[in-house]
Structures are given as structure tokens and as C-alpha cells.
Design an enzyme around this catalytic site. Structure first.
Site, mmCIF file in Angstrom:
data_model
loop_
_atom_site.group_PDB
_atom_site.id
_atom_site.type_symbol
_atom_site.label_atom_id
_atom_site.label_comp_id
_atom_site.label_asym_id
_atom_site.label_seq_id
_atom_site.Cartn_x
_atom_site.Cartn_y
_atom_site.Cartn_z
ATOM 1 N N ARG B 45 0.864 -1.184 0.000
ATOM 2 C CA ARG B 45 0.000 0.000 0.000
ATOM 3 C C ARG B 45 0.895 1.227 0.000
ATOM 4 O O ARG B 45 2.118 1.113 0.108
ATOM 5 C CB ARG B 45 -1.018 0.015 1.153
ATOM 6 C CG ARG B 45 -0.679 -0.690 2.422
ATOM 7 C CD ARG B 45 0.507 -0.135 3.130
ATOM 8 N NE ARG B 45 0.392 1.294 3.356
ATOM 9 C CZ ARG B 45 1.387 2.104 3.645
ATOM 10 N NH1 ARG B 45 2.628 1.616 3.734
ATOM 11 N NH2 ARG B 45 1.217 3.393 3.842
ATOM 12 N N ALA B 47 0.720 5.163 -2.133
ATOM 13 C CA ALA B 47 0.527 5.498 -3.545
ATOM 14 C C ALA B 47 1.739 5.150 -4.416
ATOM 15 O O ALA B 47 1.591 4.465 -5.436
ATOM 16 C CB ALA B 47 0.145 6.970 -3.670
ATOM 17 N N ASP B 236 -2.123 10.615 -1.818
ATOM 18 C CA ASP B 236 -2.557 9.599 -2.782
ATOM 19 C C ASP B 236 -2.968 10.223 -4.108
ATOM 20 O O ASP B 236 -2.939 9.574 -5.147
ATOM 21 C CB ASP B 236 -3.704 8.770 -2.202
ATOM 22 C CG ASP B 236 -3.175 7.843 -1.118
ATOM 23 O OD1 ASP B 236 -2.970 8.307 0.015
ATOM 24 O OD2 ASP B 236 -2.910 6.666 -1.427
ATOM 25 N N ASN B 246 -5.465 12.035 0.885
ATOM 26 C CA ASN B 246 -4.512 11.186 1.596
ATOM 27 C C ASN B 246 -5.311 10.354 2.592
ATOM 28 O O ASN B 246 -6.533 10.484 2.711
ATOM 29 C CB ASN B 246 -3.434 12.044 2.291
ATOM 30 C CG ASN B 246 -2.283 11.207 2.826
ATOM 31 O OD1 ASN B 246 -1.787 10.318 2.139
ATOM 32 N ND2 ASN B 246 -1.872 11.453 4.057
ATOM 33 N N LYS B 247 -4.625 9.481 3.300
ATOM 34 C CA LYS B 247 -5.255 8.565 4.247
ATOM 35 C C LYS B 247 -6.292 9.265 5.123
ATOM 36 O O LYS B 247 -6.075 10.379 5.585
ATOM 37 C CB LYS B 247 -4.156 7.951 5.122
ATOM 38 C CG LYS B 247 -4.609 6.961 6.180
ATOM 39 C CD LYS B 247 -5.502 5.853 5.669
ATOM 40 C CE LYS B 247 -4.950 5.097 4.503
ATOM 41 N NZ LYS B 247 -5.980 4.252 3.819
#
Lengths: 347, 347
Positions: B45, B47, B236, B246-247
Site C-alpha cells: 500500500r 501510492a 494519494d 490522503n489517508k
């Protein structure tokens, strides 16, 4: 009806909140040291429930003692109170309960040991009943703040499980539902102890109130998406200026609510007010065992020797708080004045 | 040196990130469907690492195929690319990698099947090497933003494990440490997948960089206490205006940073830019399996039938971002212009 804590002939009975929702286990404690350990290890948690547990622990300590004289009981009583008071530092309801039991002790001491015993037991049972009544009153006042079809975010568990029953923040939600409103609850899971994922979800399911669990880091996202209409949380201690200590993460939720124009409400009984301190910087923040972060339900999730911080509470400055709902009415900013007024007994 | 993903004669080898830090298991994948499943299930995982995995998956798919003609390979190649591209929707590096492999395919197709095969393998190995070099360049540019003795908060894992090596956000931290600065990292645990608690803590420990794990809901508290000097995260997908996907939880961290006057930095390679979309509202947000929230390492933490939301990413609007660190230099607001300039190749 969820039975969080009860005085029974067999002892103080508590639902073990460390095991919910997978196991529903009731434990019976027969001396004050066991009750103290139950508070410390979070068998029972939530500021109002801690207050009731403290009172029952003190009553139990005196009830099971066998002093030769009142002078001996004086010494013993001080030790019991000190054992109970040293369990957790942040929730002021603990100290409020100890002080109240001390007043009952002083008041009944002239009547002799049996009278002290029965008065302390009686007082702890009264405090239990008063807490439920306070929560229902908070519900009556607070439900007006929760519109129909509201999607309400809550953090931690300020429900029946955090109190003698009905709940503070969840009591307000329950009252809104009882008033006929459709309410949808978003529950932050609330790491590390997972009060939201384990306790809030469980107790709202019991009442058939729709609840969606989200991880703590999702709350901002759902506010940003316009999916949260208001936030309501409980409190562990509220300073004279309205600064609110509550479960770690509450401050973050409050900041995110302000940034997204979402009203942020606190529901707490008058016993949670600490008007002796001017602001939140005077509230001691409990630091708990790092293993509560390193492991989840016993399973390691970090490197074994990882350095971890585990403050159990944070302080939300008063400027983020739209209203504090108490059993005597709703305090609005400026809280310095409105809280004083409620503390003096006005409705 | 952490080996996140590698092309070997035996297949594509990946460190299984679902099992860290308790187990360090390397898995070897010998066809593109296995690589697709590894991306989907988060064996790999992050990006940039997803981009490299996608390229290697496509190369592997063609390498292990046995087409009778170029026309047959055309059909097969489209299916392989589509299988890989459908694994995860948010990280744009995945689609960037697929497009790059498609360009190589078109460019070498006239030379015949063996040439296509070797060119695709070569390209995926080049992308792996380029990614590490890009991270080192980000580190050189970004380390100037991290002062000596800085306490740096990061969210999720944007480290060696999220890339071919060295890391984006953690690469900048590594570069600051290599430049002689003392850096202390605070790592959000990052529910539900625990990238911070499991991966960031583990990889910083390997390098001897001091790291303290906190639960996601503690980040605001530590900022409020003045214990965080800056925030640095990965990305990401970054839209043309500098909005950053992003997360999940990144948005919350960014809001808390702004509220507390803490600079918020993003480190990401140029391949994470998606200048085809004007802003973050066009970024698809992956919704993952609710069981990732309901269970931690297989252990249930909610009522079994609890309703759960599980968006894997959120979007941080550009106004919260102080700088975007790329391998071509640092973009500053207004990002609309600065990102265009970097995308055109200026340093």
C-alpha cells in the site's frame, strides 16, 4: 434498562465494561479495595458512574469494617476515602462524591457507628437515583437542541454505561428520540479503550437508535461532507470558565466542529463543575498504561518496545462550546456567568 | 534497507504489510492476478508503492503469457491493465503507472512480443529505481523545512514501506536526520489499518529515529500543548489546485495544525499530481470493507452487526497546506501555478 452499577445485598454489582460488547459479565465487589481497583481498571468508567461507584465503595468499606470505636472508624474512614480518591485524577465527580460521603459521615457520626453505616449506604443509593434523575432532566432541557432528522456525532460513551443510567450526552439523544424525533448517531470508536465502538454502539442498539461507528480520524471527513448536524459529548470536569475536560479526542472533534460550522454541545451534571479552578489548565490529565495503546483486546499492534503516549483526557477551551446542558438548565456563553448561576441552583 | 517490493527471477516479491510488525513475511507473486489481489488486500500500500506494484504486475502478466500473435497480446494486455487498474480507485499513481506501461507497450510493439516483454519488465524496474531517487530528491528539498530538534507529526505511513524505498514524508524526515538534525517523530496510529502504529513505528525504529505512537484522537491534544513543530504527510492524489487526497484522518490533522499555527507539509512525487482534475471534489474516495473497522487483527471490537463507515481517504483543501514537496522542488501557494510549473519540469 442497562444496569451499570447497583448496590445489592451481595455487594456492589457492576457490568464489566472492559468486556462489552462481546461479553456481558456482572461482577460483585464486597470491599472498598475491590471497588477502587474496578474504578482504576475501568470496569466502571464515565464521570457520573465513577462518582456513584466511589460513594458505593466508601459505603461498602465502612459497612464491612469492624471498628472498636468511633475514633478507630475515623482513621479507617479517612483511609477508605483516600484509597477511593486516588483511583483516577481527572473526573471531578469522584472527589465530589467523596466529599459528599465525608459530609454524611460528619453529620451522622454523633449517632454512632450503625447510624453512620446505614447513612452512607443510603446516601450512595440516593446518589445513584439522583444521577438518573439528573440525566432525565438534562434530556428534557437538551432535546430542544437536537432537531428532527439530526445526524449527531458523539465521542466516547456518555451514556447509561457512563452514569447510573440513561446517560448525559446519550440521555439527551434518548430524550430527543422519545420526543418523536428521528435521530441518527455517529459514534467515534474512541481509541484506545474503544468506548464508542464497544459501549455507545452497544447501548444505542439496545434502544433501537440508529448508530454508525466511525474511527476517530473519520469525524472531520464526515463534518466536511455535511453529514453531521451537531456534536454532543459528556464531560469529566468543567472549569469555572467553561473549559471542558473530556475523553482524549474531544478537543479535536470540537475544533473540527468549529471549522465546519457544526454546533458543539456538552451534557454533564452540576457535579461535574469544578468552580474552584478558573480554567482548564488546572485540570490534571491522567496518563494511563502505554499497553492500552500497544495492544487491542490483548493483541499487540505496535512493535513490542514502542514508545507510546496515553493521555486519557484533553481540554476543550470554552470558545468551542456552544452550550453546556445540565440538570438545572442550559448554560450558554459567557460560561463564567451562566455556570455560576446554575451552580447557585437557578433553573 | 527495507525491501517493500522487488522484481526477482522468481516473481514479484513483496513484504506483507498486513502482518507487520509482529511478522516479517515476504511473498512471491507469479501472475498479474495475484499482484492485483495483493494491491487490493493491502499486502502492499502507499501510492508510490502501488504504482510500482502495478507496473510490475503488468510486466509479470505479459511475461507469463503465451500469446499466439501480437493481436492476441493486445487483447490480453488490455485485460491485464484493466485488472490492475481496478484494484484501488484513489491513488492516482496506479493509473499513472498503467498509462506509462501502455506507452511502453505501444512503443515496443513494432519490435515483436519478446521485445515488448523485456521492455515492460525493464520499465517496471526503472520505475522502482526512479521512485527511490525521487524520494531522495524530495528529502534533499524538504529537509530544509524541518528545523533541528523539531517534533514532527506524521499520519499513516509515507515511508519506505509506502514506496520503493526511503519514503516520501519519512524520506524528508530521514534526510533531515542525515543532515545532522535531531528529529522526534509522533506517529498517529492511523485506524483502521494501523499504518502508523504498525508500519511507521517499525520502520523508524529500524533507522533509530525516535518515534512516539499516539492514537489518532491525541494529535490535536499534542498540538494544543505545543509539542508538535510541524506536520508532514504523503498523498494519494493531488488536484490541480493543490487539494490533497490522503489517508483518512489527514484532513483532521490539517485542520488541527491550522488551528494551532503548526505548518502542514505534503511530500509526494510528481506522479501523484492529477492536473486533469481542478480540485479535490473530483477525487474518488475508496470505501473499504466494514470488517476492517469491526475487527482489529481479527478480534471483534464492535457489536457483530454494527453499522460502520470505512472511507479510506479524505481530501484536505489546499488552504491548509503550507508546501508540497516534490522531487522537482517545493510548491508553495498558490498551488494552481506552482504545481503547473513543477509538472512542466522546472526545478
Amino acid at each position: 434498562m442497562i444496569r451499570t452499577i447497583e448496590w445489592t445485598d451481595a455487594g456492589v454489582v457492576m457490568l464489566d465494561q472492559r468486556l462489552l460488547p462481546t461479553q456481558e459479565i456482572y461482577r460483585t465487589y464486597t470491599n472498598h479495595s475491590e471497588v477502587a481497583e474496578a474504578i482504576r481498571s475501568m470496569v466502571v468508567r464515565g464521570a457520573p458512574a465513577i462518582g456513584v461507584a466511589a460513594a458505593m465503595g466508601i459505603a461498602m468499606g465502612v459497612d464491612t469494617s469492624n471498628p472498636g470505636s468511633l475514633a478507630e472508624l475515623d482513621v479507617l474512614f479517612e483511609r477508605i476515602c483516600s484509597d477511593i480518591a486516588s483511583t483516577r485524577p481527572t473526573a471531578v465527580n469522584l472527589f465530589w462524591a467523596v466529599e459528599r460521603m465525608k459530609a454524611v459521615y460528619s453529620g451522622t457520626r454523633p449517632l454512632g457507628i450503625p447510624a453512620v453505616r446505614s447513612a452512607l449506604i443510603h446516601e450512595s443509593i440516593v446518589m445513584h437515583a439522583e444521577d438518573i434523575e439528573a440525566n432525565r432532566a438534562m434530556g428534557r432541557f437538551g432535546q430542544a437542541l437536537i432537531p428532527n432528522k439530526a445526524r449527531v456525532l458523539t465521542h466516547c460513551n456518555a451514556g447509561a454505561l457512563a452514569t447510573a443510567g440513561y446517560g448525559t450526552a446519550l440521555g439527551v439523544i434518548r430524550a430527543a428520540v422519545e420526543a418523536g424525533n428521528q435521530i441518527e448517531v455517529y459514534a467515534d470508536e474512541t481509541r484506545p479503550f474503544l468506548q464508542g465502538a464497544r459501549l455507545t454502539a452497544w447501548e444505542l442498539q439496545q434502544d433501537g437508535i440508529p448508530v454508525t461507528i466511525i474511527t476517530d480520524n473519520m469525524a472531520g471527513h464526515f463534518m466536511q461532507k455535511g453529514k453531521i448536524d451537531c456534536v454532543i459529548v459528556g464531560a469529566d470536569r468543567i472549569a469555572a470558565n467553561g473549559d471542558v475536560a473530556n475523553k482524549i479526542g474531544t478537543y479535536s472533534v470540537a475544533v473540527l466542529a468549529k471549522e465546519n460550522g457544526v454546533p458543539f454541545f456538552v451534557a454533564a451534571p452540576i457535579s461535574t463543575l469544578d468552580l474552584s479552578i478558573p480554567d482548564g489548565s488546572h485540570i490534571p490529565i491522567e496518563e494511563r498504561d502505554p499497553d492500552e495503546v500497544r495492544k487491542i483486546m490483548g493483541v499487540p499492534i505496535t512493535p513490542m518496545d514502542a514508545k507510546v503516549a496515553n493521555p486519557a483526557f484533553d481540554v476543550t477551551p470554552n470558545r468551542y462550546v456552544h452550550a453546556i446542558i445540565t440538570e438545572r438548565g442550559i448554560a450558554r456563553p459567557p460560561f463564567q456567568e451562566s455556570l455560576q448561576t446554575l451552580a447557585r441552583g437557578a433553573a
